[in-house]
Design a protein around this motif. Structure first.
Motif, PDB file in Angstrom:
ATOM      1  N   ALA A  50       0.837  -1.197   0.000  1.00  0.00           N
ATOM      2  CA  ALA A  50       0.000   0.000   0.000  1.00  0.00           C
ATOM      3  C   ALA A  50       0.874   1.250   0.000  1.00  0.00           C
ATOM      4  CB  ALA A  50      -0.918   0.005   1.212  1.00  0.00           C
ATOM      5  N   GLY A  51       0.604   2.182  -0.917  1.00  0.00           N
ATOM      6  CA  GLY A  51       1.345   3.426  -1.004  1.00  0.00           C
ATOM      7  C   GLY A  51       2.700   3.310  -1.665  1.00  0.00           C
ATOM      8  N   GLU A  52       3.038   2.135  -2.178  1.00  0.00           N
ATOM      9  CA  GLU A  52       4.353   1.943  -2.794  1.00  0.00           C
ATOM     10  C   GLU A  52       4.221   1.678  -4.285  1.00  0.00           C
ATOM     11  OE1 GLU A  52       7.345  -0.129  -0.342  1.00  0.00           O
ATOM     12  OE2 GLU A  52       5.648  -0.663   0.938  1.00  0.00           O
ATOM     13  N   GLN A  53       5.301   1.976  -5.000  1.00  0.00           N
ATOM     14  CA  GLN A  53       5.319   1.914  -6.456  1.00  0.00           C
ATOM     15  C   GLN A  53       6.223   0.782  -6.935  1.00  0.00           C
ATOM     16  OE1 GLN A  53       3.882   4.544  -8.533  1.00  0.00           O
ATOM     17  NE2 GLN A  53       2.960   5.486  -6.720  1.00  0.00           N
ATOM     18  N   ILE A  54       5.703  -0.014  -7.885  1.00  0.00           N
ATOM     19  CA  ILE A  54       6.473  -1.086  -8.506  1.00  0.00           C
ATOM     20  C   ILE A  54       6.444  -0.853 -10.002  1.00  0.00           C
ATOM     21  CG2 ILE A  54       6.640  -3.573  -8.927  1.00  0.00           C
ATOM     22  CD1 ILE A  54       4.732  -2.373  -5.909  1.00  0.00           C
ATOM     23  N   ALA A  55       7.581  -0.953 -10.672  1.00  0.00           N
ATOM     24  CA  ALA A  55       7.669  -0.686 -12.105  1.00  0.00           C
ATOM     25  C   ALA A  55       8.292  -1.862 -12.833  1.00  0.00           C
ATOM     26  CB  ALA A  55       8.482   0.578 -12.360  1.00  0.00           C
ATOM     27  N   LEU A  56       7.679  -2.213 -13.964  1.00  0.00           N
ATOM     28  CA  LEU A  56       8.233  -3.239 -14.843  1.00  0.00           C
ATOM     29  C   LEU A  56       9.196  -2.558 -15.814  1.00  0.00           C
ATOM     30  CD1 LEU A  56       7.966  -6.286 -15.530  1.00  0.00           C
ATOM     31  CD2 LEU A  56       6.193  -5.647 -17.172  1.00  0.00           C
ATOM     32  N   THR A  57      10.395  -3.110 -15.980  1.00  0.00           N
ATOM     33  CA  THR A  57      11.401  -2.457 -16.817  1.00  0.00           C
ATOM     34  C   THR A  57      11.779  -3.273 -18.043  1.00  0.00           C
ATOM     35  OG1 THR A  57      13.235  -3.394 -15.531  1.00  0.00           O
ATOM     36  CG2 THR A  57      12.358  -1.255 -14.818  1.00  0.00           C
ATOM     37  N   ALA A  58      11.100  -4.429 -18.266  1.00  0.00           N
ATOM     38  CA  ALA A  58      11.420  -5.263 -19.422  1.00  0.00           C
ATOM     39  C   ALA A  58      10.219  -6.115 -19.785  1.00  0.00           C
ATOM     40  CB  ALA A  58      12.626  -6.154 -19.112  1.00  0.00           C
ATOM     41  N   ASP A  59      10.159  -6.570 -21.042  1.00  0.00           N
ATOM     42  CA  ASP A  59       9.151  -7.552 -21.445  1.00  0.00           C
ATOM     43  C   ASP A  59       9.494  -8.889 -20.811  1.00  0.00           C
ATOM     44  OD1 ASP A  59       8.148  -5.535 -23.007  1.00  0.00           O
ATOM     45  OD2 ASP A  59       8.953  -6.335 -24.894  1.00  0.00           O
ATOM     46  N   LEU A  60       8.447  -9.623 -20.374  1.00  0.00           N
ATOM     47  CA  LEU A  60       8.669 -10.914 -19.709  1.00  0.00           C
ATOM     48  C   LEU A  60       7.820 -11.987 -20.358  1.00  0.00           C
ATOM     49  CD1 LEU A  60       8.550  -9.816 -15.947  1.00  0.00           C
ATOM     50  CD2 LEU A  60      10.549  -9.948 -17.448  1.00  0.00           C
ATOM     51  N   ASN A  61       8.362 -13.208 -20.372  1.00  0.00           N
ATOM     52  CA  ASN A  61       7.634 -14.369 -20.889  1.00  0.00           C
ATOM     53  C   ASN A  61       7.434 -15.349 -19.748  1.00  0.00           C
ATOM     54  OD1 ASN A  61       6.752 -16.753 -22.172  1.00  0.00           O
ATOM     55  ND2 ASN A  61       7.844 -16.223 -24.045  1.00  0.00           N
ATOM     56  N   ILE A  62       6.156 -15.560 -19.351  1.00  0.00           N
ATOM     57  CA  ILE A  62       5.866 -16.470 -18.237  1.00  0.00           C
ATOM     58  C   ILE A  62       5.107 -17.699 -18.718  1.00  0.00           C
ATOM     59  CG2 ILE A  62       5.923 -14.626 -16.513  1.00  0.00           C
ATOM     60  CD1 ILE A  62       2.838 -14.646 -16.548  1.00  0.00           C
ATOM     61  N   SER A  63       5.152 -17.983 -20.017  1.00  0.00           N
ATOM     62  CA  SER A  63       4.440 -19.139 -20.556  1.00  0.00           C
ATOM     63  C   SER A  63       5.121 -20.430 -20.119  1.00  0.00           C
ATOM     64  CB  SER A  63       4.394 -19.058 -22.087  1.00  0.00           C
ATOM     65  OG  SER A  63       5.700 -19.060 -22.627  1.00  0.00           O
TER      66      SER A  63
END
Length: 673
Positions: A50-63
């Motif tokens: 809560a109140g915190e920021q998370i950022a994705l910095t790359a494309d990911l493959n989870i298949s």
């Protein structure tokens, strides 16, 4: 800026994320699949961020593996159980792609109906934004909460700028973006291209959200500027944007086929329940109900509008507005009751106005209408106390002819089962006029536009007005009709009436009469003037136009009548022009005289910035026509200003009001102005 996390949380974060401190300027960063999995596990272990920021910095493959949702939780009512672990922070995908999200039959045997499925299971008060999910394979036949991005959204949470492709299939309560949104939340600027299928249960499936429901005190849900391109298929409450809905839906577009096999199938929403609106939305896809059990409600925009939710789950109730939407898709339900180009069935209350239906065909069993198929009263006792009995279907356009409506009990605009409670008026086959006092608002009936005019209004034609009945100006209200290169074709025994007021006709165009067979005649267009309440005689002043009979008695000062040697193509031979105008080809310099046999050239229509349904308009063009004391009047959209003000105050104090919610509230206030 969000405060830095405690030392122990930062220490845990250091083992999960590539870098970052969780603030808006320095978010926690996820750069690979291992970090995504570690983040997921920390949420499911009880850290809600809560109140915190998370950022994705790359494309990911989870298949290749079964996905366990982030915030895997269990729904309870409009929230989650005490042992659940919903996500409450902000996850920013930065427009990166996650490929191959997979939740399949093999992994769903232990999933009960209330477990939340998606990339995120439950997001309560948090945000998921700017993310692409491709090759989604979500197939959970026991689940009632499945969405490509989020299974359950609530507590003021937001999903924004998310795109999904692939397929989402569940028992019910499934959506391409969100499975269910409850009580408070926002879904905005999302695009779904995934197929969405509800295999049973109650249905509740939508291209964007399966169900957006519950309206406790202080709550507000909005769905704005979203697009669905995937096929939606389900039982009850199937919609291109939302299945079951009591949210405020604005600026959304559906391009995917919607196929239901029970009640309430709609291009934008399957069922609107107790509260909310659909405004500025467009459906261009086929809407079809395949049930053989005579289901209620199949519509190009909404299937069924009704009020059967009980408090406290639906403590906030209000008349539902369906306004300024556009449907071009065919609508069919071969055994269905209530098939409409805009709404299939409307129960007891609400407003349907400013909509346009262009469906090539409307097919059903009975109660078919170009705008509303079935206006049905369920009695005042069936309505919440805040919802007055009575509905208005006013100022809409439908181009679907009766010959293209199959089924018994059809009406060009709305099949009205109780004329004492339901108002159906001012509808027509085209937008024909605008009023200066209401900017770009289009009117489907010249008589309707004139009846609501304010003193000094100019009513400008934007298309030929065919089958025009009596144009009765409001008493002691001066108005101007600008022909604008268009024509007025009166029906027999009709014309213009001025009671203690002045009606001025200006511009170029033909004013003529059609007989009962629709043929053009040379019958004089009647002008009627009567004294008003103060004894002042009404006046009709002509400053332009051509007419089938001598109108010299009505020519305004500074203008004169020219007589054509031969009638023009519409049978008119009397033309009114400015007195200073030089002799025209085919007209004379004085009233009643004739000159050359040639006819005046057909006038050119001047285009005006007519606002089209299904598209947002500038604030200045969205004012509504005032109600008038007598004659035809336009009811405003439902006035729920106090409810919205309360919702804004509550949401604002919690710090969760969103720009999207503010836009919808602003649009509704502009409409109600």
């Amino acid at each position: 800026m969000v405060a830095a996390p405690s030392a122990c949380i930062q220490a845990e974060a250091d083992t999960i994320f590539a870098s970052g401190s969780g603030t808006s300027s320095d978010p926690y960063r996820i750069s690979n699949t291992d970090e995504l999995l570690a983040f997921r596990d920390s949420v499911n272990a009880g850290t809600n961020y809560a109140g915190e920021q998370i950022a994705l910095t790359a494309d990911l493959n989870i298949s290749g593996t079964e996905w366990i949702p982030i915030g895997f939780s269990t729904r309870s009512g409009s929230g989650v159980t005490g042992t659940s672990t919903p996500f409450a922070g902000t996850f920013n995908g930065n427009n990166h792609t996650i490929i191959g999200l997979t939740i399949t039959t093999a992994g769903s045997s232990s999933i009960n109906t209330n477990r939340t499925l998606g990339l995120f299971g439950a997001v309560m008060g948090g945000t998921v934004q700017n993310l692409l999910l491709t090759d989604v394979n979500l197939n959970a036949p026991t689940s009632e909460l499945a969405g490509g991005a989020v299974g359950l959204l609530g507590s003021g949470g937001t999903v924004s700028g998310v795109q999904v492709s692939g397929s989402v299939q569940a028992l019910c309560g499934c959506g391409g973006i969100v499975g269910r949104m409850t009580a408070e939340g926002t879904i905005t600027s999302c695009v779904n291209a995934a197929s969405v299928t509800a295999t049973g249960g109650t249905g509740n499936c939508g291209g964007i959200v399966g169900a957006a429901y519950y309206s406790p005190e202080g709550s507000l849900m909005t769905i704005t500027d979203c697009v669905n391109r995937g096929t939606v298929r389900g039982l009850n409450d199937a919609g291109g944007i939302a299945g079951l809905c009591c949210a405020f839906v604005s600026g959304c577009t559906n391009e995917g086929a919607v196929i239901g096999s029970g009640y309430a199938t709609g291009g934008i929403a399957g069922e609107m329940k107790n509260r909310g609106c659909i405004i500025h939305c467009t459906n261009s896809a086929a809407v079809k109900n395949e049930s053989d059990a005579s289901p209620y409600g199949t519509g190009g925009i909404v299937g069924w509008v009704r009020y059967d939710g009980a408090a406290p789950a639906y403590a906030l109730s209000a008349p539902i507005d369906i306004a300024d939407n556009l449907n071009t898709g065919t609508v069919s339900a071969m055994t269905g009751v209530g098939v409409g180009g805009i709404a299939g069935t409307l129960y007891s209350a609400g407003t349907v106005t400013g909509n346009e239906n262009r469906a090539a065909s409307l097919d059903g069993k009975q109660f078919i209408g170009g705008i509303v198929g079935n206006l049905q009263d369920q009695g005042a006792s069936s309505l919440p106390a805040a919802v007055p009995e009575g509905a208005h279907v006013v100022n809409n356009v439908s181009t679907t002819p009766l010959s293209s409506m199959s089924g018994s009990l059809a009406d060009r605009y709305a099949y009205n089962n109780d004329a004492s409670l339901f108002t159906v008026q001012g509808n027509g086959p085209a937008w024909v006029a605008q009023r200066s006092s209401t900017g770009g608002t289009p009117y489907a009936s010249l008589a309707y536009a004139m009846a609501g005019a304010a003193d000094g209004d100019t009513i400008t034609l934007v298309a030929d007005s065919a089958e025009t009945g009596m144009l009765a100006a409001q008493a002691d209200i001066d108005t101007t009709i600008d022909l604008n290169g268009c024509d007025i074709a009166f029906t027999p025994n009709s014309g213009i009436s001025a009671t203690g007021d002045t009606v001025t006709i200006t511009g170029t165009g033909d004013v003529y009469t059609r007989n009962a067979d629709g043929m053009i005649t040379t019958t004089p267009v009647p002008f009627i003037t009567e004294p008003g309440a103060d004894g002042t005689e009404g006046r009709i002043l002509l400053e332009g136009g051509t007419y089938p009979t001598d109108v010299a008695a009505y020519v305004a000062p500074g203008y004169q009548e020219h007589t054509l040697e031969a009638p023009n193509a519409l049978g008119n031979r009397y033309e009114v022009v400015a007195a200073s105008t030089p002799n025209q080809p085919g007209s004379s310099s004085g009233s009643g005289s004739t000159t050359n046999p040639s006819q005046p050239m057909r006038p050119v229509k001047r285009p005006l910035p007519l606002r089209q349904p299904g598209a947002s308009a500038p604030a200045a063009t969205q004012t509504r026509a005032p109600q008038v004391a007598s004659g035809v009047s336009m009811p405003p959209l439902s006035d729920n200003t106090s409810t919205f003000a309360l919702a804004l105050a509550l949401l604002g104090s919690a710090g969760t009001i969103t720009a999207a919610a503010a836009v919808v509230l602003r649009k509704r206030r502009e409409h109600a102005a």
